[in-house]
Structure formats: structure tokens, C-alpha cells
Design an enzyme around this catalytic site. Structure first.
Site, PDB file in Angstrom:
ATOM      1  CE  LYS A  49      14.525  -3.290 -20.836  1.00 53.57           C
ATOM      2  NZ  LYS A  49      15.949  -3.237 -20.479  1.00 53.57           N
ATOM      3  CD  GLN A  93      18.972  -1.836 -22.049  1.00 49.31           C
ATOM      4  OE1 GLN A  93      17.836  -1.640 -21.633  1.00 49.31           O
ATOM      5  NE2 GLN A  93      19.473  -3.055 -22.179  1.00 49.31           N
ATOM      6  CG  ASP A 116      17.041  -3.490 -14.565  1.00 50.25           C
ATOM      7  OD1 ASP A 116      16.172  -4.303 -14.908  1.00 50.25           O
ATOM      8  OD2 ASP A 116      17.677  -2.782 -15.364  1.00 50.25           O
TER       9      ASP A 116
END
Ligand code: NAP
Length: 278
Positions: A49, A93, A116
């Protein structure tokens, strides 16, 4: 032989578009990437990422916290990032260490920075079709289908998997495009009889070699979300690629299918977050 839905190529195009827009409008875009603990797979995802950010001209700010970080400490960091003008998106994450409550952390992220789309509010907005951010993996799948001009309206779509981050939002996005959608899970009876009805079959199970050709309709579009390791430790999806690609009309490879698209949508969401906040 199935045509390949090439997520690597399409994601490169999307990232180039993002980079061009950021340069043309002289934007300063920042993504905070938070990782707790030393899970090796998470480390790889975070590094990927960060690389995507560099390619797009987005500044990534990494916060690598030790395994023993408390939930309160993590929440305090997110509150700081919520208030930081240089941070447009916040990505924490997963998976987290067991002592940290996923919901408590996700719900702390500002709705304007939830790139997200994991907050309950984001999930509700996806349901209603009124979203600021699309969930990255399902939205990546939709981009792949759109780019290949695969018709969705009126088609039978079957999603295997009902997780909050993949299966359920995937089904919802297909429904918004007027598909007839069935969601399968571990309690589904006679799974092959359901999957064989699918014009578009999406597998998000997490078991290598789970989908065989006898579960697939002739000329179906097969999308493999799974990311697993085979007996040799190599990355693979849920689908038996060699045999299913003989029967399908389109198929996503693993690697190089849904994975890069997930990350491209994350970059898109981060740019959208910047625009929303301005
Ligand atoms: P998850 O939360 O573990 O969900 C797996 C789903 O599969 C569950 O709904 C489960 O049913 C269902 N399932 C398990 N065994 C089954 C069986 N025998 N028959 C039918 N359904 C079965 O996983 P996830 O987070 O959705 O992720 C799924 C896969 O996608 C994983 O391999 C993950 O690594 C991958 N993934 C990839 C990306 C990407 O960017 N490519 C992004 C996210 C996830 P129950 O609900 O009944 O337990």
C-alpha cells in the site's frame, strides 16, 4: 478458454489517473497506515500500500506499533490522526492482536477519513447506495467487471462468503447494478447446485482449490477474491484456475486479479477523502 480480467493492468491505469489528477490540481494527499504487531502477511500488505501511495503521489505516513499496544493507545493515535490536516485517509491494517476490539477501533476513525469503509455508518451507506467510500475489494471487483463491459443487470450472481468486508458488500454492489444475487456460506446446502446457476460467480472463502469446474456454469464469469497459500507456500486463490478457465468466459488470476484492484480503490478513496475534506 477464459479471457483474463487483468487487475494488474487496470490498477496501473487507475493509479496513473490518480497521479495525473493530483499533479494537475497540485494536491497534497496523505494516507496514514497503522500496523500493530509483526504479522508477516500484514507487513507485506502495508508495504504494498505504501508503494501504491508513492506511485500515485500520495504521502504515506506509517505508524508501526508494537504487539503490546493497548486498545486505548491505538484509539488515542487514531483521534490524533482524525484531527491532523495532513492525513486524509486512515487505514488500520487487520488483523489486530486479540486484545484489541476491531469495532472499537474502526468506529473511532472519522467518517471523512474511513477510506476502508469499515465503519458501521459506511456499511449502512453502502446498503442504501449513498456512500462516500466504497469498500475496496468489492469496488475493485466492480471496476474489473465494468472495464470488461460485462453485463450485470438481470444476471444471476452468486457470492460465496458473507464477511462484512467482502461477501456482504460485494452482494450489495451487485444488487445495486440490478443483478439477482445469492449469498452462500458454510451452512449453504448443496453449494454446487447454487454456484452452477451463476452467470457471475464471486468466491471469497479463503480456501485453496475450493471452486472446481463442476461448480461452474459454462461461460460464467468467475471472480476469485481468495488469497491463500498452496502446499508449496505459493499465493493462490479459491478457484482451481487451470480447469475453471477452460469453462469460464472470464476469470481473474491470483495474483494479479482482485488484489491490485483492492489497493487501487484504496488510493481512489484517499483522493476522494481529500476532496471531501476540502
Ligand atoms: P472470512 O471472514 O473468513 O469469510 C469467509 C467466508 O467463507 C465466510 O462467510 C464463510 O462462511 C465462508 N465459507 C467458509 N467455508 C465455506 C464452505 N465450505 N462453503 C461455503 N462457504 C464457506 O474471509 P474474508 O475476509 O471475507 O476473506 C475471504 C478471502 O478473501 C480470504 O482468502 C482473504 O484473504 C481474501 N481477501 C482478499 C482480498 C483481496 O484484496 N484480494 C481482500 C480481502 C480478503 P460462514 O460465514 O458461514 O463462516
Amino acid at each position: 478458454m477464459a479471457k483474463i480480467l487483468d487487475g494488474k493492468a487496470l490498477s496501473a491505469e487507475i493509479k496513473q489517473q490518480i497521479k495525473t489528477e493530483i499533479e494537475q490540481d497540485n494536491l497534497k494527499v496523505g494516507l496514514a497506515v497503522v500496523i500493530v504487531g509483526a504479522d508477516p502477511a500484514s507487513r507485506v500488505y502495508v508495504d504494498n500500500k505504501k508503494r501504491d501511495c508513492t506511485e500515485c503521489g500520495i504521502t504515506s505516513h506509517e505508524f508501526a506499533l508494537p504487539e503490546e499496544t493497548t486498545q486505548q493507545e491505538l484509539i488515542e493515535l487514531i483521534e490524533k490522526l482524525n484531527a491532523d490536516e495532513n492525513i486524509n485517509g486512515i487505514l488500520v491494517q487487520q488483523p489486530f492482536p486479540k486484545h484489541i476490539n476491531v469495532t472499537a477501533v474502526n468506529e473511532t476513525i472519522s467518517p471523512l477519513k474511513d477510506v476502508d469503509a469499515f465503519r458501521f455508518e459506511s456499511a449502512g451507506r453502502i446498503m442504501a447506495g449513498k456512500y462516500s467510500f466504497l469498500p475496496c475489494t468489492p469496488a475493485g471487483v466492480m471496476e474489473l467487471l465494468r472495464a470488461a463491459e460485462i453485463e450485470i443487470a438481470g444476471k444471476e450472481c452468486v457470492v460465496i462468503g458473507r464477511s462484512d468486508i467482502v461477501g456482504k458488500p460485494m452482494a450489495m454492489l451487485l444488487l445495486h447494478e440490478n443483478a439477482t444475487v445469492t449469498i452462500c456460506h458454510s451452512r449453504t446446502k448443496d453449494l454446487p447446485s447454487v454456484t452452477k446457476r451463476a452467470d457471475i460467480l464471486v468466491s471469497a472463502v479463503g480456501i485453496a482449490d475450493f471452486v472446481s469446474s463442476d461448480m461452474v456454469k459454462e461461460n460464467a464469469v468467475v471472480v476469485d477474491v481468495g488469497m491463500n497459500r498452496n502446499s508449496e507456500g505459493k499465493l493462490c486463490g479459491d478457484v482451481k484456475y487451470a480447469e475453471v478457465s477452460e469453462k469460464a468466459s472470464y476469470i481473474t488470476p491470483v495474483p494479479g486479479g482482485v488484489g491490485p484492484m483492492t489497493r487501487a480503490v484504496l488510493m481512489k478513496n484517499t483522493l476522494s477523502a481529500k476532496k471531501l475534506q476540502s
